[in-house]
Scaffold this motif. Structure first.
Motif, PDB file in Angstrom:
ATOM      1  N   ARG A 151      37.575  47.128  45.850  1.00  8.37           N
ATOM      2  CA  ARG A 151      37.007  47.161  44.490  1.00  8.37           C
ATOM      3  C   ARG A 151      38.100  47.048  43.431  1.00  8.37           C
ATOM      4  O   ARG A 151      37.954  46.343  42.440  1.00  8.37           O
ATOM      5  CB  ARG A 151      36.247  48.467  44.273  1.00  8.37           C
ATOM      6  N   ALA A 152      39.217  47.733  43.682  1.00  8.34           N
ATOM      7  CA  ALA A 152      40.294  47.732  42.695  1.00  8.34           C
ATOM      8  C   ALA A 152      40.860  46.327  42.523  1.00  8.34           C
ATOM      9  O   ALA A 152      41.240  45.929  41.428  1.00  8.34           O
ATOM     10  CB  ALA A 152      41.393  48.705  43.125  1.00  8.34           C
ATOM     11  N   ILE A 153      40.913  45.553  43.596  1.00  8.23           N
ATOM     12  CA  ILE A 153      41.538  44.236  43.529  1.00  8.23           C
ATOM     13  C   ILE A 153      40.541  43.140  43.188  1.00  8.23           C
ATOM     14  O   ILE A 153      40.792  42.275  42.349  1.00  8.23           O
ATOM     15  CB  ILE A 153      42.246  43.926  44.871  1.00  8.23           C
ATOM     16  N   GLU A 154      39.367  43.169  43.819  1.00  9.79           N
ATOM     17  CA  GLU A 154      38.423  42.054  43.649  1.00  9.79           C
ATOM     18  C   GLU A 154      37.266  42.390  42.716  1.00  9.79           C
ATOM     19  O   GLU A 154      36.481  41.509  42.379  1.00  9.79           O
ATOM     20  CB  GLU A 154      37.861  41.657  45.021  1.00  9.79           C
ATOM     21  N   GLY A 155      37.141  43.640  42.310  1.00 12.96           N
ATOM     22  CA  GLY A 155      36.044  44.023  41.437  1.00 12.96           C
ATOM     23  C   GLY A 155      34.870  44.562  42.209  1.00 12.96           C
ATOM     24  O   GLY A 155      34.908  44.653  43.442  1.00 12.96           O
ATOM     25  N   ASP A 156      33.825  44.949  41.485  1.00 14.30           N
ATOM     26  CA  ASP A 156      32.654  45.538  42.142  1.00 14.30           C
ATOM     27  C   ASP A 156      31.783  44.450  42.752  1.00 14.30           C
ATOM     28  O   ASP A 156      32.109  43.267  42.728  1.00 14.30           O
ATOM     29  CB  ASP A 156      31.876  46.429  41.167  1.00 14.30           C
ATOM     30  N   ARG A 157      30.636  44.862  43.243  1.00 11.89           N
ATOM     31  CA  ARG A 157      29.770  44.016  44.064  1.00 11.89           C
ATOM     32  C   ARG A 157      29.621  42.571  43.589  1.00 11.89           C
ATOM     33  O   ARG A 157      29.938  41.636  44.330  1.00 11.89           O
ATOM     34  CB  ARG A 157      28.396  44.694  44.144  1.00 11.89           C
ATOM     35  N   ASN A 158      29.195  42.384  42.368  1.00 16.33           N
ATOM     36  CA  ASN A 158      28.903  41.025  41.907  1.00 16.33           C
ATOM     37  C   ASN A 158      30.155  40.151  41.881  1.00 16.33           C
ATOM     38  O   ASN A 158      30.118  38.986  42.293  1.00 16.33           O
ATOM     39  CB  ASN A 158      28.274  41.055  40.511  1.00 16.33           C
ATOM     40  N   ALA A 159      31.247  40.745  41.422  1.00 16.78           N
ATOM     41  CA  ALA A 159      32.496  39.993  41.364  1.00 16.78           C
ATOM     42  C   ALA A 159      32.923  39.581  42.762  1.00 16.78           C
ATOM     43  O   ALA A 159      33.418  38.468  42.986  1.00 16.78           O
ATOM     44  CB  ALA A 159      33.582  40.838  40.706  1.00 16.78           C
ATOM     45  N   ARG A 160      32.706  40.488  43.713  1.00 13.97           N
ATOM     46  CA  ARG A 160      33.131  40.190  45.089  1.00 13.97           C
ATOM     47  C   ARG A 160      32.268  39.105  45.703  1.00 13.97           C
ATOM     48  O   ARG A 160      32.754  38.223  46.401  1.00 13.97           O
ATOM     49  CB  ARG A 160      33.070  41.463  45.940  1.00 13.97           C
TER      50      ARG A 160
END
Lengths: 291, 519
Positions: free
Chosen positions: B139-148
């Motif tokens: 999460r810290a690197i790629e973002g939360d659910r939608n961003a991932r």
């Protein structure tokens, strides 16, 4: 990967796709193996090919490929043995340099030598002396305190190194009891046998009175001692103690007087080397009968 | 009532739900758990901090044992066959303490599971804790659910490559640290740390680090929920441990159904509407990729993140929390009967509410009584019994042990003066980390004399034997008795081994064999 659900050749009964193969109306279902299984299988094949390159594998006419790593299980054993040897080398050098007194005085050296001697005994000595060194008829018990050639550590070492009546060793213990059948009459042999059999019971009271006493003093005492106490210099057994190696009872003693049997032990010094015979001597001494 | 309708409806798919379940040879569908926030999430952070803290820090705790034993508080010294745990030192023959602890752990798990369900899976299992940790990194690197999800669908670009490399890099760092921490339990941690970095450590240490790095990275980063679903036996065992009074994470469909995405409109049209607005928040938060609204299922590790997600939505809607909650099957069934008029009607949430819209008082909730059942009380009783037994054993255990082995080949030796000698191997175990001097003597063997190789007898006939700390000392003992004293039968006598500085004394009854006795 093949997806059966998007296949047009569906088997109606099972709902599984078919390979398209058909024999007499029987179709072959297509149930592919799970992906992880197939990947593992391929990985194993790759691994196996690599293995045959690195390790001995392919059979040739008279040998096999050795593999680029040059591995062999024999070499493994050799290097393990070398490591074990190297680990022991300090003790081996110390035992080589020390005499028996020094080995027995040093707790570490004594422990190591006794353990190594025990191992060597199990290989080289138990055939005659028994696995518990308890001997048997004609083969001395090494646990007790009755010694033919002496029971000090140094004497034990000498006996092991040079053997007894060992033809291959110039320094071996040699002695021979004459066959008295040619020298004494059979009654004389019988009476001296009675005298010898009674010695352990307390020779003091019987020695002058017994008819065999005089015969013993003339013929036997030069080696076995005036009171039958034996002589370790020439391996003459102590006849006055309660232990006997070859002959128990008057009959057996008389037979031994007529035509003596003599034990033979090989000289181990040349076969096993300095260190091992010292270890054997330490082990024998540890059995508790040593002087 | 449903004025505020700013609930985001998530396009989430429960990829591991029964409906969606794939054939085994299909590639895994990825799960992108959305960050949940709430009480259970807070609790999980706490558990994670404690468990990881214990794992990484314990080998570094020191415990002074007086110079003769390692000063590491917790140490499994395989080379010397000792296990140190603070003030306790365990020898191999005392391994039953560890076995006892394992039995207690088993019973504790039964107790835990029969009361609060699969709490082990949801909170403390290393797989759960490390997956949680890896998700924090993700999460810290790629973002939360939608961003991932978006990133995952993108073709490879410099940005995606950078993010992915960073993520896997941090994962690998954590994995190496995990494998690295493990080895410190088996050797002096500060020394080993230096050795590991200077290439001096044992080969097995590097092997262990490599293997645990691989398992941590693969299980925690790549396989995640598949470990629980396909590899782990616990879901099967724990499911068998549950009964109708155990807590499980439950979707309370007696107040949630019929779910409606347009609750306001439907309600206005007079339709029956439950509390569930089908926003999929519970599905999006689930790290196992299931829909809890399908009911209790094997995949559910009861991490309770769906409860946090749903409670957030209920708060926004101004509804009571607990549409998804920890509930026993008994309570659920009772409440369901209320909502369906005893099972005769479809669910009507108005039956569980009073006229003014409050939840009915007849509804059943978690009660202490459900924890106190014969089964749980028995588990607790057995657990405590073993615990008390172990503590008693530990407090009263002896730190001096003696073994006597009678020579069997030969059993006795006749000496030249007619006396009989027996040989013994006497083993004295000094089980404390202090050197001690033991006084050895024998008792009840008339006219006997004793010699011990390498030890001089004292004037009172005893032998003073120094024994090194935490060591066994083996002595060769010879006992001799005149022939006339032996009654031609096996005689029993005693070895007495006394600690010269302390109160401990050990007695060992041995036998003396003679020619007449061994016929």
């Amino acid at each position: 990967m093949h997806d059966p659900h998007k296949d047009s050749h569906l088997d109606e009964l099972s709902g599984v796709s078919t390979t398209g193969h058909e024999w007499d109306g029987i179709k072959e279902l297509n149930n592919p193996l799970p992906r992880w299984w197939v990947l593992t299988f391929y990985a194993c094949i790759v691994w196996a090919l690599g293995y045959t390159v690195f390790y001995p594998a392919w059979p040739l006419l008279t040998s096999a490929t050795t593999g680029v790593l040059g591995y062999s299980s024999r070499a493994d054993v050799r290097s393990e043995l070398a490591v074990a040897e190297a680990g022991r080398s300090g003790y081996v050098a110390a035992i080589k340099a020390a005499d028996m007194q020094q080995i027995l005085a040093d707790e570490t050296l004594r422990t190591v030598a006794t353990a190594a001697g025990n191992a060597a005994f199990k290989v080289n000595c138990i055939q005659c002396h028994g696995s518990g060194a308890q001997g048997s008829k004609g083969f001395p018990n090494l646990n007790d305190d009755d010694w033919l050639w002496g029971g000090t550590p140094q004497q034990i070492l000498t006996t092991i190194t040079h053997g007894v009546r060992a033809p291959e060793d110039a320094d071996t213990h040699v002695s021979e009891m004459p066959a008295f059948a040619d020298i004494l009459k059979s009654e004389q042999i019988a009476s001296v046998a009675t005298f010898v059999a009674d010695l352990p019971k307390g020779a003091n009271s019987t020695e002058t009175a017994a008819p065999g006493a005089e015969i013993f003093a003339q013929n036997c005492a030069s080696c076995h001692g005036e009171r039958g106490e034996g002589n370790q210099e020439m391996g003459a057994p102590n006849l006055a103690d309660t232990l006997s190696l070859l002959a128990d009872g008057e009959e057996a003693i008389a037979a031994q007087i007529r035509a003596p049997k003599h034990g033979v032990m090989p000289a181990w010094g040349g076969r096993l080397g300095d260190v091992t015979v010292k270890e054997l001597a330490a082990y024998v001494y540890s059995l508790g009968g040593g002087k | 009532m449903l004025e505020k309708m700013d609930i985001e409806r998530l396009d989430a798919e429960a990829v591991n739900s029964q409906k969606q379940r794939q054939v085994l040879y299909a590639p895994r569908k990825k799960i992108f758990p959305k960050r949940a926030s709430g009480g259970f999430r807070q609790f999980k952070w706490l558990v994670m901090a404690i468990t990881l803290g214990i794992y990484y820090l314990v080998p570094w705790l020191r415990w002074d044992r007086g110079g003769y034993a390692p000063d590491q508080a917790v140490l499994i010294d395989i080379a010397n066959r000792r296990f140190y745990f603070f003030f306790i030192e365990i020898w191999p023959q005392e391994f039953f303490y560890v076995a006892g602890l394992l039995v207690m752990a088993g019973l504790g798990l039964f107790l835990l599971t029969s009361t609060v369900g699969r709490a082990w899976c949801g909170y403390t299992c290393p797989q759960t804790v490390w997956v949680d940790l890896f998700l924090v990194v993700e999460r810290a690197i790629e973002g939360d659910r939608n961003a991932r999800i978006k990133l995952d669908k993108e073709p490879y670009s410099l940005r995606k490559l950078t993010l992915r490399t960073a993520k896997h890099g941090v994962w690998l760092l954590i994995a190496v640290a995990t494998g690295g921490a493990w080895i410190f339990y088996f050797a002096d941690a500060p020394t080993l740390l230096k050795d590991v970095f200077t290439g001096q450590a044992a080969f097995v240490a590097y092997c262990t680090i490599a293997v645990l790095t691989a398992t941590t990275y693969v299980f925690g980063g790549l396989m995640r929920e598949q470990v629980c679903t396909y590899m782990c036996p616990w879901p099967r065992i724990q499911a068998a441990m549950l009964d109708e009074a155990s807590l499980t994470v439950t979707y309370n469909d007696w107040r949630g159904e019929p779910r409606s995405r347009h609750a306001k409109k439907s309600a206005a049209q007079g339709a029956v509407v439950g509390d569930c607005v089908d926003c999929n928040a519970c599905v999006a938060a689930c790290p196992m990729g299931i829909d809890i609204r399908d009911g209790q299922q094997l995949e559910c590790i009861t991490c309770a993140l769906c409860i946090d997600a749903c409670d957030g939505v209920m708060d926004k809607l101004g509804r009571e929390r607990g549409l998804i909650s920890y509930t026993t099957l008994n309570d659920y069934n009772a409440n369901m009967a209320l909502a369906t008029a005893g099972g005769t009607q479809p669910i009507d949430p108005t039956r569980v509410r009073t006229a003014d819209g409050k939840l009915a008082t007849a509804l059943q909730h978690i009660s202490l009584a459900s924890f106190l059942r014969p089964r749980t009380l028995l588990y607790a009783a057995f657990w405590s019994l073993i615990g008390v037994g172990l503590v008693y054993g530990l407090v009263t255990r002896e730190r001096l042990d003696v073994n006597v082995l009678h020579d069997r080949n030969p059993q006795f030796i006749m000496l030249s003066d007619g006396s009989v000698r027996n040989g013994y191997t006497l083993k004295i175990l000094n089980m404390i980390a202090k050197p001690r001097v033991m006084a050895v003597r024998i008792e009840s063997l008339p006219q006997s004399s004793i010699t011990i190789a390498g030890v001089e007898a004292q004037s009172d006939g005893a032998f003073l034997v120094p024994v090194e700390p935490d060591r066994l000392r083996s002595l060769k003992v010879f006992i001799t008795q005149p022939r006339h004293a032996s009654a031609d039968q096996v005689q029993t006598f005693r070895f007495i081994i006394e600690d010269t500085q302390g109160p401990e004394t050990k007695t060992y009854t041995a036998t003396f064999q003679t020619p007449g006795s061994s016929k």
